[in-house]
Write an enzyme that holds these catalytic residues in place. Structure first.
Site, short mmCIF file in Angstrom:
data_model
loop_
_atom_site.label_atom_id
_atom_site.label_comp_id
_atom_site.label_asym_id
_atom_site.label_seq_id
_atom_site.Cartn_x
_atom_site.Cartn_y
_atom_site.Cartn_z
CE LYS A 110 35.00 19.32 -3.86
NZ LYS A 110 35.15 20.52 -4.72
C1 PLP Z 1 34.58 20.71 -5.99
C2 PLP Z 1 34.50 22.11 -6.48
C3 PLP Z 1 33.65 22.47 -7.55
C4 PLP Z 1 32.81 21.46 -8.32
O1 PLP Z 1 31.76 20.92 -7.54
P1 PLP Z 1 31.07 19.55 -7.99
O2 PLP Z 1 30.15 19.19 -6.87
O3 PLP Z 1 32.19 18.56 -8.13
O4 PLP Z 1 30.36 19.79 -9.27
C5 PLP Z 1 33.58 23.81 -7.92
N1 PLP Z 1 34.35 24.74 -7.31
C6 PLP Z 1 35.18 24.43 -6.28
C7 PLP Z 1 35.99 25.51 -5.67
C8 PLP Z 1 35.29 23.12 -5.83
O5 PLP Z 1 36.13 22.82 -4.82
#
Ligand code: PLP
Length: 461
Positions: A110
């Protein structure tokens, strides 16, 4: 480039306005009116570009209202906090390529989007002479990435609620040890849902929302999707350089933001063979892709908590395209879903879905087995989210394909799952190791809406 809403209820707006709007004012999600097309020649000319330059080439196609020098500076400062000069390095383990997206300040993917979004907010607020108070609830990863995205920035304060004692210890420390004056951590005696309900109530208090320019950082902001498009190009260019074809990206999916970025890259002409949508037990999207069964179930807690989601908010963006950009058809489907908890798809629609995606669901037992086996076979330690995508790739039977698995978090963020799988605690990278020694800043609060409202009121910028 102009942006429109999936629900068809707003006049087209600029990129800058789309970033500031976040969720479209008609309740829909913002999308570009069309996708810029990248020719084979252009793609070839991008091969070998450093990450930041490639990011500029791609993002500038969508953000044509920001002067080139400013956009370059925003991109460079966003990725200066990454620990790897490649930003998203690719490693090869066995017959899989692993795209490491966890080299940002909070060790989860993120950061790739939220570092850029934080800088875009600060840039646009300054230009407009405005302020923003970000309020959000987190069960772990998003909150710390958002805090690191805006810490120390002018004209922005951020209030992040988390359930006291219910995130992992590392996740809580990653938030509460950020002591910048514009960061307000709130630990609520309650659940994540209590936190989220209080935040929703605050946003629905329209006079309050307007008085304090409340802003959100959830994954529906178009700039977040856009920032993620870059690494699909980056990885494809590297892997295809050795003559590899039929490239499949395996994406551990929760809110459908990350994989939608891959879909955007494909729509722009990047020759992605398939997007492999990997889910844990919360597998509504896998059921949809494999058999057209888009029906909601209750959320179950798993060892990959950032994917414990049933209704993925970004899926609306894909539905809009699946319905050939027909907002009235989309609105009808969403109303039917609200009433019945399901959407049905025609054979023709499913044919389209299968040309874009394949999918697999990986349960917790398989996830832990995969962490252990992969470590044993390759020496490489996967986090439980990445392991879901790796297992989906291993079990997938597409002939002659080359798999790139998105590694969405560092294993040390999910030490309990790693220990359950391998018997050992993961090694702590230096930026997590000393966290419990640092000073911290957190307001502990009952699950009390009025107390939250007063606290935000008193500390808003
Ligand atoms: C947020 C997240 C996901 C999922 O990503 P999306 O964009 O919500 O599909 C997968 N793995 C981790 C570690 C995350 O923080």
């Amino acid at each position: 480039m102009k942006y429109i809403s999936t629900r068809g209820g707003i006049a087209p707006i600029s990129f800058k306005d789309a970033v500031m709007m976040g969720l479209a004012t008609d309740g829909g999600l913002l999308l570009p009116e069309s996708y810029p097309q990248v020719s084979a020649e252009t793609l070839a000319s991008w091969r070998g570009l450093p990450y930041q330059e490639l990011a500029f080439q791609i993002i500038s196609l969508f953000a044509d209202d920001i002067p080139a020098a400013d956009l370059k500076a925003l991109i460079n400062s966003s990725y200066a906090s990454f620990r790897d000069p490649e930003i998203t390095p690719l490693v090869t383990k066995g017959n899989l390529h692993i795209l490491e997206l966890f080299h940002g300040p909070t060790l989860a993917f993120k950061d790739v989007a939220l570092q850029l979004l934080g800088n875009l907010f600060a840039y646009l607020l300054k230009e407009r002479g405005e302020k923003m108070n970000i309020v959000g609830a987190t069960s772990g990863d998003t909150g710390s990435a958002a805090i690191y995205g805006v810490r120390g920035k002018d004209n922005i304060n951020i209030f992040i609620l988390h359930p006291h004692g219910k995130t992992s210890k590392v996740q809580a420390l990653q938030m509460t040890t950020v002591t910048d004056p514009n960061v307000y951590n709130i630990a609520v005696h309650g659940t994540f849902d209590d936190c989220q309900n209080m935040v929703k109530r605050l946003f629905s208090d329209i006079p309050f929302k307007e008085r304090h320019s409340l802003g959100a950082v959830n994954s529906i902001n178009w700039a977040r999707v856009l920032a993620q498009v870059v690494y699909y190009f980056y990885a494809w260019l590297k892997v295809s350089a050795s003559g590899k074809q039929k490239i499949v990206f395996s994406v551990p999916t929760g809110n459908f933001g990350d994989i939608f970025a891959g879909y955007v890259a494909k729509r722009m002409g990047l020759p992605i063979d398939k997007l492999l949508l990997a889910t844990n037990e919360n597998n509504i999207l896998t059921r949809m892709v494999t058999s057209g069964d888009y029906s909601v179930c209750t959320v179950v807690a798993t060892v990959s908590p950032s994917m414990d989601i049933q209704v993925a908010s970004n899926f609306e963006r894909y539905l809009y395209h699946l319905y050939n950009e027909d907002s009235s058809k989309l609105n009808a489907a969403l109303s039917a879903f609200a009433a019945t908890g399901r959407i049905d798809f025609s054979d023709q629609e499913m044919h389209q879905v299968h040309s874009d995606f394949c999918s697999a669901s990986v349960d917790q037992k398989m996830t832990l087995e995969t962490i252990a086996a992969f470590k044993q076979e390759t020496g490489y330690l996967l986090d439980p989210h990445t392991a879901v995508g790796v297992r989906a790739a291993q079990d997938s039977s597409l002939p002659e394909s080359t798999y790139i698995c998105l590694a969405t978090a560092h294993p040390a963020k999910f030490g309990d799952a790693v220990k359950a799988a391998t018997g050992n605690d993961p090694e702590m990278p230096s930026q997590l190791a000393g966290l419990d020694q640092l000073p911290s800043k957190v307001k502990i609060m009952e699950s009390d809406y009025d107390a939250l409202r007063s606290y935000v009121e008193a500390n808003a910028c």
